[in-house]
Design a protein around this motif. Structure first.
Motif, short mmCIF file in Angstrom:
data_model
loop_
_atom_site.label_atom_id
_atom_site.label_comp_id
_atom_site.label_asym_id
_atom_site.label_seq_id
_atom_site.Cartn_x
_atom_site.Cartn_y
_atom_site.Cartn_z
N VAL A 159 0.80 -1.22 0.00
CA VAL A 159 0.00 0.00 0.00
C VAL A 159 0.84 1.28 0.00
O VAL A 159 0.42 2.29 -0.54
CB VAL A 159 -1.01 -0.01 1.18
N ASN A 160 2.04 1.24 0.55
CA ASN A 160 2.92 2.42 0.53
C ASN A 160 3.89 2.41 -0.64
O ASN A 160 4.85 3.18 -0.65
CB ASN A 160 3.69 2.54 1.85
N GLN A 161 3.64 1.52 -1.62
CA GLN A 161 4.47 1.41 -2.82
C GLN A 161 5.96 1.29 -2.46
O GLN A 161 6.79 2.10 -2.88
CB GLN A 161 4.23 2.62 -3.73
N PRO A 162 6.32 0.26 -1.70
CA PRO A 162 7.70 0.12 -1.24
C PRO A 162 8.65 -0.29 -2.37
O PRO A 162 8.23 -0.76 -3.43
CB PRO A 162 7.60 -1.00 -0.20
N SER A 163 9.93 -0.10 -2.10
CA SER A 163 10.96 -0.52 -3.06
C SER A 163 11.21 -2.02 -2.98
O SER A 163 11.71 -2.62 -3.94
CB SER A 163 12.28 0.21 -2.76
N LEU A 164 10.90 -2.62 -1.84
CA LEU A 164 11.28 -4.00 -1.57
C LEU A 164 10.18 -4.71 -0.78
O LEU A 164 9.65 -4.14 0.19
CB LEU A 164 12.59 -4.00 -0.74
N ILE A 165 9.83 -5.93 -1.19
CA ILE A 165 8.92 -6.78 -0.43
C ILE A 165 9.73 -7.93 0.16
O ILE A 165 10.44 -8.63 -0.56
CB ILE A 165 7.79 -7.35 -1.33
N LEU A 166 9.62 -8.12 1.47
CA LEU A 166 10.26 -9.23 2.17
C LEU A 166 9.18 -10.19 2.63
O LEU A 166 8.23 -9.79 3.31
CB LEU A 166 11.05 -8.72 3.37
N ALA A 167 9.32 -11.45 2.26
CA ALA A 167 8.31 -12.46 2.60
C ALA A 167 8.97 -13.60 3.37
O ALA A 167 9.93 -14.20 2.90
CB ALA A 167 7.64 -12.99 1.33
N ASP A 168 8.45 -13.88 4.56
CA ASP A 168 9.00 -14.93 5.42
C ASP A 168 8.06 -16.13 5.41
O ASP A 168 7.00 -16.08 6.02
CB ASP A 168 9.18 -14.39 6.85
N GLU A 169 8.45 -17.18 4.69
CA GLU A 169 7.63 -18.39 4.55
C GLU A 169 6.17 -18.04 4.19
O GLU A 169 5.23 -18.44 4.89
CB GLU A 169 7.66 -19.21 5.85
N PRO A 170 5.96 -17.29 3.10
CA PRO A 170 4.62 -16.77 2.81
C PRO A 170 3.58 -17.84 2.51
O PRO A 170 2.38 -17.57 2.58
CB PRO A 170 4.85 -15.87 1.59
N THR A 171 4.03 -19.05 2.17
CA THR A 171 3.07 -20.14 1.88
C THR A 171 3.05 -21.19 2.99
O THR A 171 2.39 -22.21 2.86
CB THR A 171 3.43 -20.83 0.54
N GLY A 172 3.78 -20.93 4.08
CA GLY A 172 3.95 -21.94 5.13
C GLY A 172 2.67 -22.39 5.79
O GLY A 172 2.57 -23.53 6.25
N ASN A 173 1.66 -21.50 5.88
CA ASN A 173 0.39 -21.84 6.52
C ASN A 173 -0.74 -22.07 5.52
O ASN A 173 -1.91 -22.03 5.90
CB ASN A 173 -0.03 -20.73 7.50
N LEU A 174 -0.37 -22.31 4.26
CA LEU A 174 -1.38 -22.45 3.21
C LEU A 174 -1.34 -23.86 2.62
O LEU A 174 -0.30 -24.51 2.60
CB LEU A 174 -1.14 -21.43 2.09
N ASP A 175 -2.50 -24.31 2.11
CA ASP A 175 -2.50 -25.57 1.38
C ASP A 175 -1.84 -25.35 0.02
O ASP A 175 -1.53 -24.22 -0.36
CB ASP A 175 -3.91 -26.14 1.24
N SER A 176 -1.60 -26.43 -0.71
CA SER A 176 -0.81 -26.33 -1.94
C SER A 176 -1.48 -25.43 -2.99
O SER A 176 -0.80 -24.68 -3.69
CB SER A 176 -0.55 -27.72 -2.53
N ARG A 177 -2.81 -25.49 -3.07
CA ARG A 177 -3.50 -24.68 -4.07
C ARG A 177 -3.38 -23.19 -3.73
O ARG A 177 -3.05 -22.37 -4.61
CB ARG A 177 -4.98 -25.08 -4.14
N ALA A 178 -3.65 -22.83 -2.47
CA ALA A 178 -3.55 -21.42 -2.07
C ALA A 178 -2.10 -20.94 -2.19
O ALA A 178 -1.85 -19.81 -2.60
CB ALA A 178 -4.06 -21.24 -0.65
#
Length: 221
Positions: A159-178
């Motif tokens: 939302v603040n149009q950042p220069s960099l996105i950092l993602a820490d295990e972004p799929t770790g709590n999701l099923d394979s499809r999500a």
């Protein structure tokens, strides 16, 4: 170049014991990169992400972000860097449970340049609609699936149009499809020029990135 690390180190002290979490890491990330960071537990990948996100300070070395040495800034200046230049996506989504989707996305805007309530609402709504949640604006996290909650978190990161996105295990709590849907979204964002650095332990997820940084015992291997 977006960021540069030179001989970055991080030592944690527990009583008389020193834990060397990072041991002289040097790294360059170009604008538009999409990098995965992999390594066993204790390899230093989470410490690296925390330093990149200005959530912690290095013990030694240099961290230059968009031409500015940020590791020695004051706490207030670091908070401004985090708010305006860096977006965070976490494994557990980190949404406020009693707050609607659109209010969660609006939150970082309160700490940025002055903006009217209608401007904040319009910006958050546009992002959520773009991410397929235009009909879920007023839903609370408990009313959303895991994949939908992560989309809200991604909208908040953007939302603040950042220069960099950092993602820490972004799929770790999701099923394979999500998880696959989130990675498709990340690839779309990267194709638009957004720089992403993502920690993951899943090789299949790492393959979605343009390159992989392997860590072991506090160093890049």
């Amino acid at each position: 170049m977006l960021l540069s690390l030179k001989n970055l180190s991080k030592v944690y002290r527990m009583g008389e014991i020193e834990i060397h979490a990072l041991r002289g890491v040097s790294l360059e990330i170009q604008r538009g990169d999409f990098m995965a960071v992999m390594g066993a537990s204790g390899s230093g990948k989470s410490t690296l992400l925390n330093l990149l996100g200005c959530l912690d300070r290095p013990t030694g070395g240099e961290y230059v972000l968009e031409g500015q040495e940020v590791s020695r800034l004051s706490s207030d200046a670091l908070a401004t860097v985090r708010n305006r230049r860096i977006g965070f996506v976490f494994q557990n989504f980190s949404l406020l449970p009693r707050t609607s989707a659109i209010e969660n996305v609006e939150l970082p805007l309160y700490y940025g340049p002055p903006m009217s309530r209608s401007q904040r609402r319009q910006k958050a709504q546009a992002l959520l609609t773009r991410l397929g949640l235009g009909d879920r604006l007023d839903h609370h996290p408990s009313q959303l699936s895991g994949g939908q909650q992560q989309r809200v978190a991604i909208a908040r990161a953007l939302v603040n149009q950042p220069s960099l996105i950092l993602a820490d295990e972004p799929t770790g709590n999701l099923d394979s499809r999500a998880g696959a849907e989130i990675m498709t979204l990340f690839k779309e964002l990267n194709s638009e020029g957004i720089t992403l650095i993502m920690v993951t332990h899943e090789p299949g997820i790492a393959e979605c990135a343009k390159g992989t940084i392997h860590m072991r015992d506090g160093v890049i291997v």
